[in-house]
Design a protein around this motif. Structure first.
Motif, short mmCIF file in Angstrom:
data_model
loop_
_atom_site.label_atom_id
_atom_site.label_comp_id
_atom_site.label_asym_id
_atom_site.label_seq_id
_atom_site.Cartn_x
_atom_site.Cartn_y
_atom_site.Cartn_z
N UNK A 20 0.74 -1.43 0.11
CA UNK A 20 -0.02 -0.22 -0.03
C UNK A 20 0.83 1.40 0.01
N UNK A 21 1.99 1.19 1.04
CA UNK A 21 2.87 2.30 0.95
C UNK A 21 3.53 2.56 -0.58
N UNK A 22 3.84 1.60 -1.15
CA UNK A 22 4.77 1.47 -2.33
C UNK A 22 3.58 2.02 -3.68
N UNK A 23 2.53 2.16 -3.20
CA UNK A 23 1.35 2.63 -4.46
C UNK A 23 1.85 4.36 -4.54
N UNK A 24 2.37 4.74 -3.67
CA UNK A 24 2.33 6.25 -3.56
C UNK A 24 3.61 6.84 -4.52
N UNK A 25 4.13 8.04 -4.45
CA UNK A 25 5.19 8.59 -5.60
C UNK A 25 6.40 8.22 -4.96
N UNK A 26 7.44 8.02 -5.58
CA UNK A 26 8.90 7.94 -5.20
C UNK A 26 9.60 9.03 -5.27
N UNK A 158 11.33 2.06 8.07
CA UNK A 158 12.03 0.78 7.08
C UNK A 158 10.84 0.76 5.95
N UNK A 159 9.59 0.85 6.23
CA UNK A 159 8.76 0.70 5.29
C UNK A 159 8.55 1.85 4.52
N UNK A 160 8.60 3.01 5.04
CA UNK A 160 8.65 4.44 4.49
C UNK A 160 9.88 4.41 3.39
#
Length: 512
Positions: A20-26, A158-160
């Motif tokens: 879910x967190x990875x679906x955002x911007x980079x 770590x997730x973020x």
């Protein structure tokens, strides 16, 4: 079977949060000319696939080192090559030499997200699960390992960084495997695992002294004229062979080796390789608000100064661990030494706090209150970076979720006594001089609530308020300084726990 079922649910929850967190911007998405860390990882795949190994770390017409040149050890390059090989099979445009710069299509983002997800699933998460199952559980909490795993896997920092900002968890995963192997006295496997970690990211040097001192202490304990010498020889041979295998393709000539080392340790850049793009919560960046160290001393002097302060700050812990090696002391030393490196060493990035945070995760069952507090502060310290990456919502949600899980799992507000904080030996040594230890739990809880409130207010201001016109960096600098003050206090705390631990051990032996 029930425990494995609960652990499976825990892992699935952790994976869902990560995805879910990875679906955002980079980091740097849509921001030429350098874009960000996402582009750095993609570019390394482009370079390693299209160029011969001898050119990976050299500046050439096909490899401009000023544009995200490789500056991590060989294992990072090999990993990039493997990812590039798979990318080539799916869409060659993703890694086409020169023309793929800034490539950001949705299919490619999905591919890159998946590579981080798989790395987490294959290396980091299994190490966490097995480590938690290795912990001894009390009769009051038969499923303590599940709660510990849940807290570790939901650690927001770590997730973020891995799934939001974008980087791979492999070096920390390998280091965690090293800790796991050493907990079973599999010293050679532990040495191999840590060598892999160090050859993936040079920042694992933060953990090198605890590994070295713990293993050396074990050899001393066995006797250097007998079994200890045999173990020392085996460990030394294992380390040499592990490094030789990792560096073999670069060992054709000395210039290759030296160029890689220059890329890994560019000491001519001074303290701040990322000068004030983001504020780092270490002592040098905080002091620079008052004293511009870069303008006063040369990079060589900076290096010597930082080395001296770092060395002195971690020396007591390393001596203690060598003289009295124990697994518990080893885990606490990982925290203390990594924190010393972060606060005082040469060239520090805000993400480096993760090197102290992951070892703190490993002792969250021993000191749940202080560990929870530290992990919240460590995530907060990266707030300027997270805001720049557009991760405000994931930051807020994961921080609240993590705090809630820790409170529910460990009842942290009930674990603030001197005994719970592992400060009993220290308090006994000061009994005749300090009278406020009786009210210590109340003081600590009040400080925690004040700290969390301050972090919450600064988070809101950083995200929503406009700083004064004459102080554009007010909020990032405030985050940096407040986090640094927290870390200095945590460093003192962890060193006190480590250095007074022997008295506690002797007291327990007497009781037994």
């Amino acid at each position: 079977m029930e425990k494995w079922s609960l652990m499976t649910i825990t892992v699935l929850l952790a994976l869902t949060v990560r995805w879910t967190v990875s679906l955002g911007s980079y980091s740097g998405a849509g921001k030429p000319p350098m874009y960000g860390d996402y582009e750095a990882q993609r570019h390394w795949q482009e370079v390693t696939y299209n160029l011969p190994i001898r050119q990976w770390y050299f500046n050439t017409s096909d490899n401009n080192l000023l544009y995200w040149g490789l500056d991590y050890p060989p294992l990072t390059a090999y990993h990039s090559f493997v990812c590039a090989y798979i990318a080539k099979l799916i869409n060659p445009d993703w890694i086409a030499l020169h023309t793929s710069r800034g490539y950001e299509s949705q299919p490619h983002k999905l591919f890159m997200r998946t590579t981080v997800f798989v790395a987490d699933l294959l290396v980091y998460i299994p190490a966490v699960v097995l480590y938690c199952f290795s912990l001894k559980e009390t009769s009051t909490k038969k499923k303590a390992s599940i709660w510990v795993a849940l807290c570790i896997l939901l650690y927001p920092g770590l997730i973020l960084i891995d799934h939001g900002h974008f980087q791979y968890p492999l070096s920390l995963g390998f280091a965690l495997w090293g800790v796991l192997y050493l907990s079973y006295d599999w010293d050679l496997l532990g040495s191999v695992a840590f060598c892999l970690a160090l050859n993936y990211k040079q920042m694992e040097l933060y953990h090198s002294l605890p590994f070295f001192c713990y293993l050396l202490g074990k050899c001393f304990k066995k006797g250097l004229k007998g079994k200890g010498l045999v173990l020392l020889t085996k460990i030394a041979g294992t380390v040499v062979v592990s490094f030789a295998v990792c560096w073999l393709p670069f060992s054709t000539d000395m210039e290759q080796i030296m160029q890689v080392l220059r890329r890994l340790f560019p000491i001519d850049r001074g303290f701040f390789f990322f000068p004030f793009q983001d504020k780092v919560a270490n002592i040098w960046c905080s002091l620079s608000v008052l004293i511009k160290i870069k303008n006063i001393v040369s990079p060589q002097t900076q290096l010597k100064l930082s080395f001296a302060v770092t060395f002195l700050s971690l020396l007591p812990t390393c001596i203690k661990l060598t003289v009295q090696p124990s697994l518990r002391g080893f885990k606490f030393a990982l925290v203390s030494c990594a924190l010393s490196f972060f606060l005082f060493s040469f060239q520090v990035h805000e993400k480096s706090i993760l090197l102290a945070s992951v070892p703190v995760c490993l002792i969250i069952n021993e000191i749940p209150f202080m560990a929870t507090w530290f992990l919240l502060v460590s995530t907060f310290s990266m707030l300027p970076l997270l805001l720049k990456d557009g991760l405000l919502l994931p930051y807020a949600v994961t921080m609240l979720a993590f705090l809630s899980v820790c409170v529910a799992s460990f009842s942290i507000f009930e674990k603030t006594s001197v005994e719970d904080l592992q400060l009993k030996p220290f308090s006994l040594s000061l009994k005749g001089y300090v009278s406020w230890f009786k009210s210590f739990p109340k003081i600590v809880r009040s400080l925690f609530l004040l700290s969390v409130t301050l972090m919450g207010v600064l988070s809101v201001l950083s995200a929503a308020a406009r700083p004064p016109q004459g102080l554009p960096d007010l909020f990032p600098v405030s985050v940096s300084i407040i986090s640094c003050l927290h870390f200095l206090l945590f460093l003192v705390y962890f060193n006190v726990v480590i250095l007074w631990d022997s008295k506690n051990s002797r007291a327990q032996k007497k009781i037994s």
